[in-house]
Design a protein around this motif. Structure first.
Motif, PDB file in Angstrom:
ATOM      1  N   THR A  24      10.167   2.042  -0.420  1.00  0.00           N
ATOM      2  CA  THR A  24      11.063   3.031  -0.070  1.00  0.00           C
ATOM      3  C   THR A  24      12.455   2.854  -0.733  1.00  0.00           C
ATOM      4  O   THR A  24      12.435   2.001  -1.515  1.00  0.00           O
ATOM      5  CB  THR A  24      11.413   3.059   1.583  1.00  0.00           C
ATOM      6  N   PHE A  64       5.396  -1.150   2.416  1.00  0.00           N
ATOM      7  CA  PHE A  64       5.655   0.035   1.383  1.00  0.00           C
ATOM      8  C   PHE A  64       6.622   0.213   0.752  1.00  0.00           C
ATOM      9  O   PHE A  64       7.704  -0.371   1.244  1.00  0.00           O
ATOM     10  CB  PHE A  64       5.115   1.204   2.664  1.00  0.00           C
ATOM     11  N   TRP A  88       7.091   7.281   4.136  1.00  0.00           N
ATOM     12  CA  TRP A  88       7.772   7.013   5.451  1.00  0.00           C
ATOM     13  C   TRP A  88       8.354   8.335   5.932  1.00  0.00           C
ATOM     14  O   TRP A  88       9.346   9.038   5.368  1.00  0.00           O
ATOM     15  CB  TRP A  88       8.857   6.057   5.173  1.00  0.00           C
ATOM     16  N   GLN A 106       1.040  -1.200   0.057  1.00  0.00           N
ATOM     17  CA  GLN A 106      -0.035  -0.126  -0.023  1.00  0.00           C
ATOM     18  C   GLN A 106       0.967   1.051   0.161  1.00  0.00           C
ATOM     19  O   GLN A 106       1.830   1.273   0.683  1.00  0.00           O
ATOM     20  CB  GLN A 106      -0.837   0.013   1.269  1.00  0.00           C
ATOM     21  N   SER A 140       1.246  -4.849   6.207  1.00  0.00           N
ATOM     22  CA  SER A 140       1.279  -3.711   5.357  1.00  0.00           C
ATOM     23  C   SER A 140       2.483  -3.549   4.867  1.00  0.00           C
ATOM     24  O   SER A 140       3.521  -3.228   5.842  1.00  0.00           O
ATOM     25  CB  SER A 140       0.525  -2.676   5.644  1.00  0.00           C
ATOM     26  N   ARG A 197       4.666  -3.050   7.789  1.00  0.00           N
ATOM     27  CA  ARG A 197       4.401  -2.283   9.137  1.00  0.00           C
ATOM     28  C   ARG A 197       3.001  -3.122   9.464  1.00  0.00           C
ATOM     29  O   ARG A 197       2.529  -4.011   8.739  1.00  0.00           O
ATOM     30  CB  ARG A 197       3.688  -1.038   8.665  1.00  0.00           C
ATOM     31  N   TRP A 234       2.489   4.460   1.056  1.00  0.00           N
ATOM     32  CA  TRP A 234       2.617   5.171   2.335  1.00  0.00           C
ATOM     33  C   TRP A 234       3.887   5.929   2.399  1.00  0.00           C
ATOM     34  O   TRP A 234       4.983   5.497   1.730  1.00  0.00           O
ATOM     35  CB  TRP A 234       2.717   4.368   3.486  1.00  0.00           C
TER      36      TRP A 234
END
Length: 233
Positions: free
Chosen positions: A70, A68, A21, A17, A66, A54, A19
């Motif tokens: 980066t 994300f 950070w 999803q 979940s 997370r 997100w």
């Protein structure tokens, strides 16, 4: 890291999803400087896109989390600085190669990698190639890493039906036994032959673990915890 706990699951529900950070945004300049210094020491380091997790929960035989996207530089700084943001974790798969004579087969990372000298099973931080639809496919990630590091393909082993998830607070190593119908020494020789044919292999050496005396300080705690569990049976 917290003392490792091991959760056996049969289902991985890992959603990818969007997100942002905060750590990566707020410490951008420091992160970039840290990565530039790391690249001066190891020029082969590449700042690609990776996936961190997370909100992990274990419910019955299911791990849910979940993920994300980066950059590797942010991940590296977070790791090297002692995991300042405890709200995220590094959740990755590992292919625990198990030879027919009961020997586990592990690789020693080369000096040019981000973990030089460390000894563990084929693995890697998940990246965008491991996304299927809106989910992270850890099984595919493991298969890719095993082939890249050892030359073994899915036709060379039989995966166990479950995953042993070793949780250390800032990391979840999703470990799956891969049964290889070949004795340990022969499997090590096959992998070493493959490494010799590679121009820039990730692994510098292959190690066999048959009993507790084969465990070393170069193996991360989540690896030794997993092997100890199996040897104690």
């Amino acid at each position: 890291m917290t003392p490792p706990s091991i959760h056996r699951v049969t289902a991985l529900d890992l959603k990818v999803q969007p997100w942002a950070w905060p750590f990566a945004q707020e410490r951008r300049a420091e992160i970039d400087a840290h990565f530039a210094e790391a690249q001066r020491e190891r020029p082969n380091l590449w700042n690609g896109r990776v996936l961190l997790g997370r909100s992990a929960t274990f419910e019955g035989e299911r791990l849910s989390a979940s993920y994300f996207e980066t950059d590797f530089a942010s991940f590296l700084a977070w790791r090297d600085w002692g995991f300042p943001d405890r709200g995220v974790f590094n959740g990755f798969g590992m292919g625990a190669l198990l030879a027919s004579d009961g020997a586990f087969v592990l690789g020693e990372m080369g000096h040019h990698t981000s973990n030089p000298g460390r000894v563990y099973f084929p693995s890697g931080t998940p990246d965008l190639d491991d996304i299927r639809g809106e989910a992270l496919d850890i099984a595919s990630s493991v298969a890719r890493e095993v082939e890249e590091e050892t030359g073994l393909t899915a036709a060379d082993y039989r995966p166990d039906a479950h995953w042993d998830c070793v949780f250390t607070g800032v990391a979840i190593a999703m470990m799956r036994v891969l049964y290889v119908d070949m004795p340990g020494d022969a499997l090590r020789a096959r992998i070493e032959s493959n490494l010799a044919s590679q121009e820039d292999p990730e692994l510098a050496a292959i190690h066999l673990v048959r009993d507790f005396s084969d465990l070393t300080a170069a193996m991360p705690r989540f690896v030794t915890a997993f092997i100890e569990m199996h040897l104690s049976r």
